[in-house]
Design a protein around this motif. Sequence first.
Motif, PDB file in Angstrom:
ATOM      1  N   ILE A 169      11.922  -0.089   8.305  1.00 15.59           N
ATOM      2  CA  ILE A 169      11.851  -0.039   6.707  1.00 15.59           C
ATOM      3  C   ILE A 169      10.879   0.740   6.133  1.00 15.59           C
ATOM      4  CG2 ILE A 169      11.078  -1.534   5.052  1.00 15.59           C
ATOM      5  CD1 ILE A 169      12.160  -4.052   6.790  1.00 15.59           C
ATOM      6  N   PHE A 170       9.699   1.129   6.658  1.00 11.30           N
ATOM      7  CA  PHE A 170       8.738   2.160   6.380  1.00 11.30           C
ATOM      8  C   PHE A 170       9.438   3.659   6.315  1.00 11.30           C
ATOM      9  CE2 PHE A 170       5.741  -1.358   7.007  1.00 11.30           C
ATOM     10  CZ  PHE A 170       4.934  -1.261   5.785  1.00 11.30           C
ATOM     11  N   VAL A 171      10.247   3.936   7.119  1.00 10.54           N
ATOM     12  CA  VAL A 171      10.841   5.105   7.081  1.00 10.54           C
ATOM     13  C   VAL A 171      11.842   5.384   5.987  1.00 10.54           C
ATOM     14  CG1 VAL A 171      12.639   6.425   8.597  1.00 10.54           C
ATOM     15  CG2 VAL A 171      10.660   5.507   9.701  1.00 10.54           C
ATOM     16  N   LEU A 172      12.632   4.258   5.854  1.00  6.95           N
ATOM     17  CA  LEU A 172      13.476   4.234   4.513  1.00  6.95           C
ATOM     18  C   LEU A 172      12.905   4.456   3.352  1.00  6.95           C
ATOM     19  CD1 LEU A 172      15.948   1.654   5.746  1.00  6.95           C
ATOM     20  CD2 LEU A 172      16.368   4.061   5.742  1.00  6.95           C
ATOM     21  N   MET A 173      11.556   3.694   3.350  1.00 11.87           N
ATOM     22  CA  MET A 173      10.779   3.804   1.898  1.00 11.87           C
ATOM     23  C   MET A 173      10.510   5.033   1.626  1.00 11.87           C
ATOM     24  SD  MET A 173       8.400   0.415   2.383  1.00 11.87           S
ATOM     25  CE  MET A 173       7.065   0.938   1.548  1.00 11.87           C
ATOM     26  N   ASN A 174      10.096   5.868   2.642  1.00 10.42           N
ATOM     27  CA  ASN A 174       9.778   7.357   2.399  1.00 10.42           C
ATOM     28  C   ASN A 174      11.161   8.294   2.213  1.00 10.42           C
ATOM     29  OD1 ASN A 174       6.644   7.927   3.091  1.00 10.42           O
ATOM     30  ND2 ASN A 174       7.369   6.295   4.413  1.00 10.42           N
ATOM     31  N   ILE A 175      12.188   7.847   2.422  1.00  6.45           N
ATOM     32  CA  ILE A 175      13.316   8.630   2.386  1.00  6.45           C
ATOM     33  C   ILE A 175      14.149   8.340   0.901  1.00  6.45           C
ATOM     34  CG2 ILE A 175      15.500   9.477   3.140  1.00  6.45           C
ATOM     35  CD1 ILE A 175      14.339   8.773   5.980  1.00  6.45           C
ATOM     36  N   TRP A 219       0.935  -1.088   0.169  1.00  8.87           N
ATOM     37  CA  TRP A 219       0.097   0.140  -0.004  1.00  8.87           C
ATOM     38  C   TRP A 219       0.938   1.304  -0.081  1.00  8.87           C
ATOM     39  CZ3 TRP A 219      -5.478  -0.517   0.396  1.00  8.87           C
ATOM     40  CH2 TRP A 219      -6.117  -1.410   0.490  1.00  8.87           C
ATOM     41  N   LEU A 220       0.483   2.123  -0.894  1.00  9.62           N
ATOM     42  CA  LEU A 220       1.677   3.360  -1.240  1.00  9.62           C
ATOM     43  C   LEU A 220       0.843   4.565  -1.023  1.00  9.62           C
ATOM     44  CD1 LEU A 220       3.246   1.919  -4.405  1.00  9.62           C
ATOM     45  CD2 LEU A 220       4.376   1.771  -2.057  1.00  9.62           C
ATOM     46  N   PHE A 221       1.419   5.679  -0.686  1.00  5.67           N
ATOM     47  CA  PHE A 221       0.780   6.757  -0.631  1.00  5.67           C
ATOM     48  C   PHE A 221       0.653   7.512  -2.058  1.00  5.67           C
ATOM     49  CE2 PHE A 221       2.676   6.673   3.778  1.00  5.67           C
ATOM     50  CZ  PHE A 221       1.506   6.975   4.360  1.00  5.67           C
ATOM     51  N   ASN A 222       1.742   7.216  -2.993  1.00  3.26           N
ATOM     52  CA  ASN A 222       1.620   7.624  -4.256  1.00  3.26           C
ATOM     53  C   ASN A 222       0.906   6.740  -5.145  1.00  3.26           C
ATOM     54  OD1 ASN A 222       2.201   8.565  -7.004  1.00  3.26           O
ATOM     55  ND2 ASN A 222       4.190   8.931  -6.594  1.00  3.26           N
ATOM     56  N   PRO A 223      -0.259   7.100  -5.551  1.00  2.00           N
ATOM     57  CA  PRO A 223      -1.103   6.309  -6.383  1.00  2.00           C
ATOM     58  C   PRO A 223      -0.465   5.999  -7.735  1.00  2.00           C
ATOM     59  CG  PRO A 223      -2.048   8.463  -6.678  1.00  2.00           C
ATOM     60  CD  PRO A 223      -0.942   8.447  -5.711  1.00  2.00           C
ATOM     61  N   LEU A 224       0.550   6.647  -8.153  1.00  2.00           N
ATOM     62  CA  LEU A 224       1.022   6.173  -9.440  1.00  2.00           C
ATOM     63  C   LEU A 224       0.283   6.526 -10.522  1.00  2.00           C
ATOM     64  CD1 LEU A 224       3.192   3.173  -8.033  1.00  2.00           C
ATOM     65  CD2 LEU A 224       4.065   5.408  -8.469  1.00  2.00           C
ATOM     66  N   ILE A 225      -0.336   7.572 -10.537  1.00  2.00           N
ATOM     67  CA  ILE A 225      -1.535   7.884 -11.611  1.00  2.00           C
ATOM     68  C   ILE A 225      -0.532   8.281 -12.742  1.00  2.00           C
ATOM     69  CG2 ILE A 225      -3.214   9.129 -12.207  1.00  2.00           C
ATOM     70  CD1 ILE A 225      -4.368   9.097  -9.462  1.00  2.00           C
ATOM     71  N   ILE A 246      12.649  -5.423  -1.015  1.00  2.00           N
ATOM     72  CA  ILE A 246      12.562  -4.887   0.146  1.00  2.00           C
ATOM     73  C   ILE A 246      11.241  -4.300   0.680  1.00  2.00           C
ATOM     74  CG2 ILE A 246      13.450  -3.128   1.844  1.00  2.00           C
ATOM     75  CD1 ILE A 246      16.122  -3.470   0.303  1.00  2.00           C
ATOM     76  N   ILE A 247      10.657  -3.709  -0.484  1.00  2.00           N
ATOM     77  CA  ILE A 247       9.159  -3.289  -0.106  1.00  2.00           C
ATOM     78  C   ILE A 247       8.358  -4.407   0.121  1.00  2.00           C
ATOM     79  CG2 ILE A 247       7.236  -1.941  -1.222  1.00  2.00           C
ATOM     80  CD1 ILE A 247       9.179  -0.297  -2.867  1.00  2.00           C
ATOM     81  N   VAL A 248       8.384  -5.536  -0.596  1.00  2.00           N
ATOM     82  CA  VAL A 248       7.555  -6.778  -0.332  1.00  2.00           C
ATOM     83  C   VAL A 248       7.740  -7.298   1.065  1.00  2.00           C
ATOM     84  CG1 VAL A 248       7.133  -8.842  -1.134  1.00  2.00           C
ATOM     85  CG2 VAL A 248       7.365  -7.369  -2.668  1.00  2.00           C
ATOM     86  N   VAL A 249       9.090  -7.179   1.497  1.00  2.00           N
ATOM     87  CA  VAL A 249       9.522  -7.648   2.778  1.00  2.00           C
ATOM     88  C   VAL A 249       8.668  -6.870   4.021  1.00  2.00           C
ATOM     89  CG1 VAL A 249      11.488  -7.923   4.268  1.00  2.00           C
ATOM     90  CG2 VAL A 249      11.511  -8.905   2.086  1.00  2.00           C
ATOM     91  N   ALA A 250       8.936  -5.633   3.504  1.00  2.00           N
ATOM     92  CA  ALA A 250       8.129  -4.639   4.495  1.00  2.00           C
ATOM     93  C   ALA A 250       6.733  -4.871   4.705  1.00  2.00           C
ATOM     94  CB  ALA A 250       8.764  -3.270   4.156  1.00  2.00           C
TER      95      ALA A 250
END
Length: 328
Positions: free
Chosen positions: A260-266, A182-188, A273-277
Amino acid sequence: MNKILEYGSIENIPLYNCSEHSSRKWSKMYGVRHGYLGQFDVAYGTIINIMYLPILSVMFRPEYYKMSCFKIMICLGIVDMLSLCINSIITGVLAMKGAVWCTYPVFNYIVGMIVLGLWCASCIIVLILVANRLLDLSEHSLGKTLFNGNRTFLVMLAPFFYGLYFIIFANPVGFNSKYYTWLFNPLITDEKTDQYVNIPHCINNVLIVAITCVLYVWLYREVKEKLAAISWKNRRHDLSFQILVQSSMICSINFIASIIFVLMNIVELPIWIIVVAHKMWQLIHGAPAIIYLTLNKTIRTGVINKFLIVKKYIPLQIVQLFLRSDSK
């Protein structure tokens, strides 16, 4: 939610306008179907939720419910079950369909608000649980001040309103099958924009990591002192010590996932790694049920006793049902 009130509907919010293509075309262009992985997630979420039901019923027993730690654990269990419905069961269904944000924009927006609020609320509940155990272990007066009797319910209003803040005021997350999370960016669009960045969520995760480190230092000092006075044999049967260990394990999983979620936003991370998170996120809400059943003798015994009672009672009811039908 405040954006919905501002623009009148989700479809009218400029950042989440999916009118360029149809739902089916969005999935075909950007989605990836995950059959087996989706089925696994649905099964995982369903099994853990079924496991949670007898656990919560044991926690509601008067002799345990009067303890503040069990009140907190009940709240955590309810949040975990609701979270698993989204991050495992719904996720699995969407993954099998190869859905992206714009496949179901309204559904994604609403569910994304809820699951974000649940995650942030669970972070606070876990910290409260560990703090409760530490205050009890150290016999600090603050423990009685905060958690004596029904005061625990007042303390639990904090994570409720905290999660509600993220539901109302923060940007939601939406599922994307390509990244399987689940991402904040909808990638539209292909263009990356910082308009989707959720600053409160980043602050939440950073604070969780920082506060957890402080609690672990405190935990280490308290446990080091108590272990010298408690033999290994007594530790196995000491309920307070058991709950302390279990609280620490639950908090450890939150700690790793938050990093991991903090790193995903930086920084941009590899997809694996995203799947692992995401799997860590699922584990956060599923691990407590497993920990309770494997390490908490009190809860495990209560669940087994309930199972034996149900096993003995149900066949009797079936026999009586057949006898009644025959008599007719």
